[in-house]
Design a protein around this motif. Structure first.
Motif, PDB file in Angstrom:
ATOM      1  N   ALA A  62       0.829  -1.201   0.000  1.00  0.00           N
ATOM      2  CA  ALA A  62       0.000   0.000   0.000  1.00  0.00           C
ATOM      3  C   ALA A  62       0.867   1.256   0.000  1.00  0.00           C
ATOM      4  O   ALA A  62       1.997   1.248   0.490  1.00  0.00           O
ATOM      5  N   PHE A  63       0.287   2.323  -0.548  1.00  0.00           N
ATOM      6  CA  PHE A  63       0.874   3.650  -0.444  1.00  0.00           C
ATOM      7  C   PHE A  63       0.180   4.375   0.696  1.00  0.00           C
ATOM      8  O   PHE A  63      -1.039   4.259   0.855  1.00  0.00           O
ATOM      9  N   TYR A  64       0.950   5.093   1.492  1.00  0.00           N
ATOM     10  CA  TYR A  64       0.353   5.975   2.495  1.00  0.00           C
ATOM     11  C   TYR A  64       1.331   7.105   2.782  1.00  0.00           C
ATOM     12  O   TYR A  64       2.484   7.070   2.383  1.00  0.00           O
ATOM     13  N   TRP A  65       0.814   8.128   3.456  1.00  0.00           N
ATOM     14  CA  TRP A  65       1.610   9.330   3.705  1.00  0.00           C
ATOM     15  C   TRP A  65       2.667   9.074   4.758  1.00  0.00           C
ATOM     16  O   TRP A  65       2.480   8.253   5.658  1.00  0.00           O
ATOM     17  N   LYS A  66       3.781   9.786   4.647  1.00  0.00           N
ATOM     18  CA  LYS A  66       4.846   9.684   5.645  1.00  0.00           C
ATOM     19  C   LYS A  66       4.341  10.212   6.982  1.00  0.00           C
ATOM     20  O   LYS A  66       3.451  11.057   7.030  1.00  0.00           O
ATOM     21  N   ARG A  67       4.954   9.720   8.038  1.00  0.00           N
ATOM     22  CA  ARG A  67       4.582  10.173   9.382  1.00  0.00           C
ATOM     23  C   ARG A  67       4.895  11.655   9.520  1.00  0.00           C
ATOM     24  O   ARG A  67       5.980  12.100   9.137  1.00  0.00           O
ATOM     25  N   PRO A  68       3.941  12.437  10.056  1.00  0.00           N
ATOM     26  CA  PRO A  68       4.228  13.851  10.289  1.00  0.00           C
ATOM     27  C   PRO A  68       5.416  14.027  11.230  1.00  0.00           C
ATOM     28  O   PRO A  68       5.646  13.209  12.123  1.00  0.00           O
ATOM     29  N   VAL A  69       6.163  15.083  11.035  1.00  0.00           N
ATOM     30  CA  VAL A  69       7.389  15.310  11.801  1.00  0.00           C
ATOM     31  C   VAL A  69       7.081  15.779  13.219  1.00  0.00           C
ATOM     32  O   VAL A  69       7.666  15.297  14.183  1.00  0.00           O
ATOM     33  N   GLU A  70       6.186  16.723  13.342  1.00  0.00           N
ATOM     34  CA  GLU A  70       5.880  17.298  14.649  1.00  0.00           C
ATOM     35  C   GLU A  70       4.881  16.438  15.417  1.00  0.00           C
ATOM     36  O   GLU A  70       3.888  15.987  14.866  1.00  0.00           O
ATOM     37  N   GLY A  71       5.144  16.220  16.690  1.00  0.00           N
ATOM     38  CA  GLY A  71       4.216  15.491  17.541  1.00  0.00           C
ATOM     39  C   GLY A  71       4.427  13.987  17.509  1.00  0.00           C
ATOM     40  O   GLY A  71       5.340  13.472  16.878  1.00  0.00           O
ATOM     41  N   THR A  72       3.541  13.302  18.219  1.00  0.00           N
ATOM     42  CA  THR A  72       3.588  11.849  18.316  1.00  0.00           C
ATOM     43  C   THR A  72       2.397  11.282  17.545  1.00  0.00           C
ATOM     44  O   THR A  72       1.254  11.667  17.783  1.00  0.00           O
ATOM     45  N   TRP A  73       2.707  10.370  16.629  1.00  0.00           N
ATOM     46  CA  TRP A  73       1.688   9.835  15.740  1.00  0.00           C
ATOM     47  C   TRP A  73       1.726   8.311  15.727  1.00  0.00           C
ATOM     48  O   TRP A  73       2.777   7.707  15.906  1.00  0.00           O
ATOM     49  N   GLN A  74       0.565   7.720  15.491  1.00  0.00           N
ATOM     50  CA  GLN A  74       0.462   6.266  15.375  1.00  0.00           C
ATOM     51  C   GLN A  74      -0.298   5.956  14.087  1.00  0.00           C
ATOM     52  O   GLN A  74      -1.304   6.602  13.778  1.00  0.00           O
ATOM     53  N   LEU A  75       0.166   4.963  13.356  1.00  0.00           N
ATOM     54  CA  LEU A  75      -0.481   4.576  12.112  1.00  0.00           C
ATOM     55  C   LEU A  75      -1.691   3.692  12.410  1.00  0.00           C
ATOM     56  O   LEU A  75      -1.572   2.665  13.079  1.00  0.00           O
ATOM     57  N   ASN A  76      -2.860   4.113  11.924  1.00  0.00           N
ATOM     58  CA  ASN A  76      -4.068   3.311  12.052  1.00  0.00           C
ATOM     59  C   ASN A  76      -3.978   2.207  10.999  1.00  0.00           C
ATOM     60  O   ASN A  76      -3.957   2.487   9.804  1.00  0.00           O
ATOM     61  N   GLU A  77      -3.929   0.974  11.432  1.00  0.00           N
ATOM     62  CA  GLU A  77      -3.734  -0.152  10.515  1.00  0.00           C
ATOM     63  C   GLU A  77      -4.943  -0.388   9.609  1.00  0.00           C
ATOM     64  O   GLU A  77      -4.805  -0.968   8.537  1.00  0.00           O
ATOM     65  N   SER A  78      -6.108   0.069  10.008  1.00  0.00           N
ATOM     66  CA  SER A  78      -7.299  -0.116   9.179  1.00  0.00           C
ATOM     67  C   SER A  78      -7.361   0.884   8.039  1.00  0.00           C
ATOM     68  O   SER A  78      -7.714   0.535   6.918  1.00  0.00           O
ATOM     69  N   THR A  79      -7.030   2.147   8.348  1.00  0.00           N
ATOM     70  CA  THR A  79      -7.149   3.200   7.350  1.00  0.00           C
ATOM     71  C   THR A  79      -5.819   3.589   6.718  1.00  0.00           C
ATOM     72  O   THR A  79      -5.791   4.255   5.691  1.00  0.00           O
ATOM     73  N   LEU A  80      -4.722   3.207   7.350  1.00  0.00           N
ATOM     74  CA  LEU A  80      -3.372   3.626   6.971  1.00  0.00           C
ATOM     75  C   LEU A  80      -3.243   5.153   6.961  1.00  0.00           C
ATOM     76  O   LEU A  80      -2.569   5.730   6.120  1.00  0.00           O
ATOM     77  N   LEU A  81      -3.900   5.776   7.922  1.00  0.00           N
ATOM     78  CA  LEU A  81      -3.766   7.216   8.159  1.00  0.00           C
ATOM     79  C   LEU A  81      -3.120   7.410   9.523  1.00  0.00           C
ATOM     80  O   LEU A  81      -3.320   6.612  10.445  1.00  0.00           O
ATOM     81  N   TRP A  82      -2.329   8.483   9.659  1.00  0.00           N
ATOM     82  CA  TRP A  82      -1.656   8.772  10.908  1.00  0.00           C
ATOM     83  C   TRP A  82      -2.607   9.474  11.874  1.00  0.00           C
ATOM     84  O   TRP A  82      -3.331  10.385  11.492  1.00  0.00           O
ATOM     85  N   GLU A  83      -2.610   9.017  13.113  1.00  0.00           N
ATOM     86  CA  GLU A  83      -3.460   9.609  14.154  1.00  0.00           C
ATOM     87  C   GLU A  83      -2.575  10.151  15.263  1.00  0.00           C
ATOM     88  O   GLU A  83      -1.664   9.470  15.724  1.00  0.00           O
ATOM     89  N   LYS A  84      -2.862  11.377  15.666  1.00  0.00           N
ATOM     90  CA  LYS A  84      -2.082  12.023  16.720  1.00  0.00           C
ATOM     91  C   LYS A  84      -2.429  11.367  18.051  1.00  0.00           C
ATOM     92  O   LYS A  84      -3.594  11.143  18.355  1.00  0.00           O
ATOM     93  N   ILE A  85      -1.379  11.045  18.816  1.00  0.00           N
ATOM     94  CA  ILE A  85      -1.621  10.439  20.143  1.00  0.00           C
ATOM     95  C   ILE A  85      -1.014  11.296  21.237  1.00  0.00           C
ATOM     96  O   ILE A  85      -0.246  12.179  20.988  1.00  0.00           O
TER      97      ILE A  85
END
Length: 85
Positions: A62-85
């Motif tokens: 799959a293609f997905y966006w790179k992890r954002p640089v600022e903050g703490t992020w976790q990749l949602n395995e269902s959507t392959l979108l980064w979620e801020k934690i």
């Protein structure tokens, strides 16, 4: 026409080419090509269409966006979108 992602050695998308087949994509400054969508963009083969600031993950195919640089992020395995934690 199909779309092919041009990947560097880190599997980052460095460009997208549109052609009938992989063989028709002109050689360039990339390591490999991965097809990202079929004819008329009717079906994205690898979750999201490849574009700037994206990577290709061969394990997830799959293609997905790179992890954002600022903050703490976790990749949602269902959507392959980064979620801020």
């Amino acid at each position: 026409m199909k779309r092919f992602a041009k990947l560097n050695e880190l599997n980052e998308v460095v460009g997208v080419a549109v052609a009938e087949s992989m063989e028709q994509v002109p050689p360039g400054d990339y390591n490999r090509l991965v097809e990202t969508s079929g004819a008329h963009d009717s079906a994205y083969m690898r979750r999201y269409p490849a574009g700037p600031n994206m990577i290709y993950d061969a394990t997830r195919d799959a293609f997905y966006w790179k992890r954002p640089v600022e903050g703490t992020w976790q990749l949602n395995e269902s959507t392959l979108l980064w979620e801020k934690i």
